[in-house]
Design an enzyme around this catalytic site. Structure first.
Site: not given
Lengths: 605, 121
Positions: A151, A299, A326
């Protein structure tokens, strides 16, 4: 890969067997400040294999996060565990494989000093360069640095390639954004209000070290820890308190994006959404640093980010697209909602990833581009060097006036369906957008919700049909209002009428102009600029063409199942409402003159 | 995290020794850790929070708390035997409860957290 049977071509296994541990005695950990060019101190936690001799030299895995590099644990946990024990990737595994592990708080966050106006600023990227300089000057460093993250930290890993530092040998980017406007902030031009608001709130409270709010948001974190870990020398917390004061000047995306609409509106530092990653493409490519990028079909828009990197970047690359949430903490395959764990496990994944780093540091690395993707419902890993994959062909299905999907083009002069937008329609809070906060994904059986939507359903398929790629929707539509949004869901309807979410696409009607300009990066769907100058309100009552892409997917629709396109005008628990007031009725044409359709990317075998 | 939890119960049990001195109305907690925690060891408010969150005591429960960072000893001194007995009882199950709560929370069951009440961090 959550089906244990799906071992064929499993990309994680292809990265090699797990070798013997190089170090077996655990690791030592310390937290220090690394000074930057402008006097800002960056907090870094360093893990080295315990027992490393003074003459040994090892490579380093660097992760730069904005979510606290280390936590001050609550007692009694602090008495027996170190501040980094819950960190991903697992420092125990990294150090046992013969790597140093360094995790930093990016400037303006955690225990680091400084402030931040936007994510991944140029100053933040420059910090990465100086941290690499610091690493290779350490007595234990062999001069090799690799970077990894999921991320936010995944993007910091990607952007460290832009400094073109000879010490950096490879990066791994998990679940990262590419086109920040479309992938996360304004998917289809629609503001993802819930995520941006929550993420900004979370960021603010992390930055002022206020863990109280995590009791609701991240309960296990709140129970386990009481804030960010100060550096070791900061016993009286002077530096941490100074950092928190500085962080109060930070700016957060929601405050400047919530009332905006367009891609070309300036961010607080004068840059634009495109500057965050896309406009750094040439610098990423100049480095030619090998990349391993991985994400999930479910995602957010980050799935498309993987495809766009694969299509656009020239760097040697392994790309992986699977079926988890995610960050891959939980399985997300909507066809098998009873699965409880992602396979391979996080520890198996990190070991596979270290094999990739080993290859890039000690061997010849990788030279080409390959994409591994998991076809859901078929439950098989596949591998391709081109995208779309071989055998890809668009198959057109028309939306008919009797709410069917048909391969036959309508031959009547009239035919249409009205739909009064139901603003209570929702995909819930366990969808592809909320998962950006680490939530699991569950769309449940969509049959009930579909009663609120305008649905077009095919006859049962006569053979298994693989859909892999990006679906394109083309709707001829008129509305009673000038503004509005469309949400188009692709669903699988089984013999019992259970409705399984596959993917969706969303689009705000004011952005409908298809541009003849060159897109900023290669795309496989109609190009909308989302710029102010190209936007226009609908003329109520006038039929207009809306053509846009859905998020990329790979799924097998089984023989006997039906394909459904469900259309909504709002997703209330996630997105902003368009128009702000009023309740439009839309009319979708299904006639000879205006034959609305979807193009499904079919893989012919 | 899940992996850590498996060993956490035993680790806590082995690391923390509780000694009661009824005559002095005092309970001592001796903490063995891999490295000396120094001024990161604990402060009295954290002890109160721990006893509140995982032991079910009010945060203003009457006791004096003395911390010896060098020896890693926490001394809890009470004004009455009854109060001492209440804390002693809480300490019998506190380590297991703390791990149970964490485990529940990771599994998505937040009822335990809701029952904790206000925590003055």
């Amino acid at each position: 890969m959550t089906d244990p049977r799906a071992v064929l071509n499993n990309p994680f296994k292809e990265l090699g067997e797990i070798p013997e541990k190089k170090y077996r005695n655990g690791y030592i950990v310390e937290s220090i400040y690394i000074p930057m060019r402008d006097g800002v101190n960056i907090a870094a936690t360093i893990c080295l294999p315990k027992g490393i001799s003074p003459i040994e030299k090892i490579p380093t895995i660097l992760t730069q996060t904005r979510y606290w590099r280390a936590k001050k644990l609550r007692i009694p946990f602090r008495w027996i565990l170190d501040e980094i024990v819950t960190t991903t990737p697992n420092p125990e595994i990294i150090t046992s494989r013969g790597y140093a592990f360094i995790i930093t708080d990016v400037r303006g966050t955690g225990a680091s000093l400084g402030t931040r106006n936007i994510p991944w600023s140029e100053e933040e990227v420059k910090d990465g360069s100086e941290i690499v300089d610091w690493i290779i000057s350490q007595p234990w460093s062999d001069g090799n640095v690799v970077s990894k993250g999921i991320s936010y930290a995944g993007t910091t890993a990607e952007l460290i390639t832009t400094i073109n530092h000879s010490a950096i040998k490879a990066i791994i980017l998990g679940h990262g954004v590419w086109d920040s406007y479309l992938d996360v902030v304004f998917p289809g031009g629609i503001y993802d209000n819930s995520f941006m608001q929550t993420w900004s709130f979370l960021g603010f409270n992390l930055d002022i070290n206020n863990p109280k709010v995590f009791r609701q948001l991240l309960p296990s974190d709140w129970l386990f820890s009481k804030g960010v870990k100060p550096v070791d020398s900061d016993g009286n917390l002077n530096f941490l308190n100074e950092a928190i004061e500085k962080h109060k000047l930070n700016r957060y995306v929601h405050e400047h994006a919530k009332d905006r609409n367009y891609r070309d509106e300036a961010l607080p530092d004068g840059t634009q959404y495109d500057d965050i990653i896309m406009n750094r493409q040439s610098r990423i490519e100049e480095s030619n640093i090998p990349m391993l990028i991985w994400c999930s079909w479910y995602d957010s828009g980050y799935v498309d980010a993987v495809i766009h990197r694969f299509l656009n970047l020239t760097n040697p690359m392994i790309a992986i697209l699977g079926d988890w949430n995610h960050g891959a903490a939980s399985p997300a395959n909507q066809f098998f909602s009873n699965r409880t764990a992602v396979t391979p496990s996080p520890n198996e994944r990190i070991n596979a990833f270290i094999n990739f780093f080993d290859t890039c540091i000690y061997d010849d690395g990788i030279k080409e581009k390959v994409l591994h993707y998991y076809t859901m419902a078929e439950e098989e890993w596949k591998k391709t060097s081109v995208w779309p994959p071989k055998g890809h062909k668009y198959q057109r299905w028309y939306l008919t006036e009797n709410l069917a999907l048909s391969k036959e083009m309508p031959d009547k002069d009239i035919g249409e369906n009205n739909y009064k937008i139901n603003f209570r329609a929702t995909t819930g809070r366990l969808n592809r957008w909320w998962t950006l906060l680490g939530q699991p994904i569950s769309y449940k059986n969509r049959a009930k919700m579909d009663e609120k939507l305008l649905c077009y359903t095919s006859l049962p398929l006569e053979k298994n049909t693989e859909i892999t790629g990006q679906i394109i929707a083309c709707l001829y539509l008129k509305s009673t209002h000038e503004d509005g949004a469309l949400f188009v869901y692709l669903e699988d309807v089984d013999e019992e009428g259970n409705v399984t979410y596959v993917t969706d696409g969303e689009f705000r009607v004011i952005h409908r102009k298809i541009s003849s300009e060159e897109p900023p990066y290669k795309i496989l769907i109609p190009y909308h600029t989302y710029k102010k100058e190209d936007s226009a309100p609908l003329i109520p009552g006038e039929i207009t063409e809306l053509k846009f892409g859905l998020h990329t997917t790979s799924v097998l629709i089984r023989k006997g199942h039906r394909i459904r396109i469900a259309i909504a005008g709002h997703d209330k628990d996630t997105f902003s409402r368009y128009p702000k007031d009023g309740r439009p009725t839309i009319t979708i044409s299904s006639n000879k003159m205006h034959a609305s359709y979807i193009d499904l990317p079919i893989i012919e075998k | 995290m899940e992996k850590i939890i498996l060993s956490l119960r035993n680790m806590l049990k082995e690391a923390i020794k509780v000694e009661t001195y009824e005559k002095n109305l005092e309970i001592n907690m001796l903490v063995k850790s891999n490295t000396k925690l120094g001024n990161d060891f604990a402060d009295p408010n954290e002890i109160k929070i721990m006893l509140h969150m995982f032991g079910g005591l009010n945060q203003d429960f009457p006791m004096e708390i003395k911390i010896d960072e060098d020896q890693q000893i926490i001394r809890l001194i009470f004004g009455s035997l009854d109060n001492m007995n209440i804390v002693q009882k809480a300490l019998e199950t506190i380590w297991a409860k703390s791990v149970d709560l964490l485990e529940q929370c990771i599994a998505g069951d937040f009822s335990g957290i809701r029952n904790i009440g206000d925590v003055d961090d």
